[in-house]
Write a protein that holds these residues in place. Sequence first.
Motif, PDB file in Angstrom:
ATOM      1  N   SER A  13       8.142   3.614   4.472  1.00  0.00           N
ATOM      2  CA  SER A  13       8.636   4.600   3.502  1.00  0.00           C
ATOM      3  C   SER A  13       8.571   4.028   2.092  1.00  0.00           C
ATOM      4  N   ASN A  14       8.502   4.926   1.133  1.00  0.00           N
ATOM      5  CA  ASN A  14       8.244   4.534  -0.257  1.00  0.00           C
ATOM      6  C   ASN A  14       8.837   5.626  -1.156  1.00  0.00           C
ATOM      7  N   VAL A  15      10.075   5.440  -1.569  1.00  0.00           N
ATOM      8  CA  VAL A  15      10.789   6.477  -2.318  1.00  0.00           C
ATOM      9  C   VAL A  15      10.782   6.145  -3.811  1.00  0.00           C
ATOM     10  N   LEU A  30      -4.320   6.315 -12.034  1.00  0.00           N
ATOM     11  CA  LEU A  30      -4.022   5.158 -11.186  1.00  0.00           C
ATOM     12  C   LEU A  30      -2.825   5.448 -10.279  1.00  0.00           C
ATOM     13  N   ARG A  31      -1.850   6.162 -10.803  1.00  0.00           N
ATOM     14  CA  ARG A  31      -0.667   6.500 -10.000  1.00  0.00           C
ATOM     15  C   ARG A  31      -1.056   7.341  -8.787  1.00  0.00           C
ATOM     16  N   LYS A  32      -1.974   8.244  -9.008  1.00  0.00           N
ATOM     17  CA  LYS A  32      -2.426   9.141  -7.946  1.00  0.00           C
ATOM     18  C   LYS A  32      -3.047   8.348  -6.798  1.00  0.00           C
ATOM     19  N   ILE A  33      -3.844   7.367  -7.159  1.00  0.00           N
ATOM     20  CA  ILE A  33      -4.467   6.495  -6.145  1.00  0.00           C
ATOM     21  C   ILE A  33      -3.389   5.665  -5.456  1.00  0.00           C
ATOM     22  N   ALA A  34      -2.525   5.052  -6.278  1.00  0.00           N
ATOM     23  CA  ALA A  34      -1.530   4.103  -5.758  1.00  0.00           C
ATOM     24  C   ALA A  34      -0.534   4.773  -4.816  1.00  0.00           C
ATOM     25  N   LEU A  35      -0.203   6.031  -5.121  1.00  0.00           N
ATOM     26  CA  LEU A  35       0.788   6.759  -4.312  1.00  0.00           C
ATOM     27  C   LEU A  35       0.324   6.962  -2.871  1.00  0.00           C
ATOM     28  N   LYS A  36      -0.991   7.017  -2.669  1.00  0.00           N
ATOM     29  CA  LYS A  36      -1.539   7.296  -1.323  1.00  0.00           C
ATOM     30  C   LYS A  36      -1.644   6.052  -0.467  1.00  0.00           C
ATOM     31  N   LEU A  37      -1.448   4.861  -1.085  1.00  0.00           N
ATOM     32  CA  LEU A  37      -1.679   3.616  -0.356  1.00  0.00           C
ATOM     33  C   LEU A  37      -0.537   3.314   0.603  1.00  0.00           C
ATOM     34  N   LYS A  38      -0.900   2.834   1.771  1.00  0.00           N
ATOM     35  CA  LYS A  38       0.086   2.248   2.685  1.00  0.00           C
ATOM     36  C   LYS A  38       0.051   0.748   2.418  1.00  0.00           C
ATOM     37  N   GLN A  39       1.072   0.257   1.738  1.00  0.00           N
ATOM     38  CA  GLN A  39       1.082  -1.155   1.394  1.00  0.00           C
ATOM     39  C   GLN A  39       1.515  -1.992   2.599  1.00  0.00           C
ATOM     40  N   ARG A  40       1.024  -3.216   2.604  1.00  0.00           N
ATOM     41  CA  ARG A  40       1.403  -4.166   3.648  1.00  0.00           C
ATOM     42  C   ARG A  40       1.888  -5.438   2.959  1.00  0.00           C
ATOM     43  N   LYS A  41       2.937  -6.019   3.457  1.00  0.00           N
ATOM     44  CA  LYS A  41       3.407  -7.315   2.950  1.00  0.00           C
ATOM     45  C   LYS A  41       3.081  -8.381   3.980  1.00  0.00           C
ATOM     46  N   VAL A  42       2.422  -9.428   3.536  1.00  0.00           N
ATOM     47  CA  VAL A  42       2.235 -10.604   4.385  1.00  0.00           C
ATOM     48  C   VAL A  42       3.005 -11.736   3.720  1.00  0.00           C
ATOM     49  N   THR A  57      -5.814  -1.103   0.671  1.00  0.00           N
ATOM     50  CA  THR A  57      -7.273  -0.900   0.687  1.00  0.00           C
ATOM     51  C   THR A  57      -7.840  -0.890  -0.738  1.00  0.00           C
ATOM     52  N   PHE A  58      -6.978  -0.685  -1.723  1.00  0.00           N
ATOM     53  CA  PHE A  58      -7.418  -0.545  -3.117  1.00  0.00           C
ATOM     54  C   PHE A  58      -7.356  -1.863  -3.874  1.00  0.00           C
ATOM     55  N   ARG A  59      -6.218  -2.544  -3.812  1.00  0.00           N
ATOM     56  CA  ARG A  59      -5.997  -3.806  -4.521  1.00  0.00           C
ATOM     57  C   ARG A  59      -5.009  -4.649  -3.751  1.00  0.00           C
ATOM     58  N   ASN A  60      -5.092  -5.957  -3.984  1.00  0.00           N
ATOM     59  CA  ASN A  60      -4.129  -6.894  -3.415  1.00  0.00           C
ATOM     60  C   ASN A  60      -3.425  -7.631  -4.552  1.00  0.00           C
ATOM     61  N   TYR A  61      -2.230  -8.110  -4.269  1.00  0.00           N
ATOM     62  CA  TYR A  61      -1.476  -8.844  -5.279  1.00  0.00           C
ATOM     63  C   TYR A  61      -0.671  -9.929  -4.583  1.00  0.00           C
TER      64      TYR A  61
END
Length: 137
Positions: A13-15, A30-42, A57-61
């Motif tokens: 979830s991402n509120v 950029l927000r439009k793209i970022a909002l669709k991402l399912k982020q993963r934390k390693v 799938t778009f960027r890593n940080y």
Amino acid sequence: MPASFSGTWDMISNVNFEGYMIALGISSNLRKIALKLKQRKVIEQQGDLFIIKTLSTFRNYTISFKVDCEFQEFTKGLDNRHVKSLVVWQDNKLVCEQLGEKKNRGWAHWIEDDKLHLELYCEGEVCKQVFKKSANE
Ligand code: YOG
């Protein structure tokens, strides 16, 4: 001792990620793209040493730090700002303050009910994200 943060965690979830990104000044494209991402934390944790990777799938940080040791952070590929960051333990929460141009900026991570919780703060906006342990482990 708090539970270990180590592992691979998938976003469930991402509120108010939108509000957080607006506060950071991220463009609407950029927000439009970022909002669709399912982020993963390693996360790799060894005591007070951490590596936190945010993957998509778009960027890593990636950041790495030691608790109680200030470090310079460049939010490359995010809002591209330089901040002075400090992560401390507040009870069982890992709390980061990011000093820079944006006021009240930072985040807090904790584990609750086998889930990884994250609050991201910027200038009064709060984004709340929850991650569950990846099925692959
Ligand atoms: O995590 O500080 O776990 O660093 C926040 C993105 C989207 C790029 C992600 C890429 C803020 C376009 C990191 C998303 C929005 C939007 C995947 C949050 C900025 C730009 C990288 C964070 C901490 C705590 C560790």
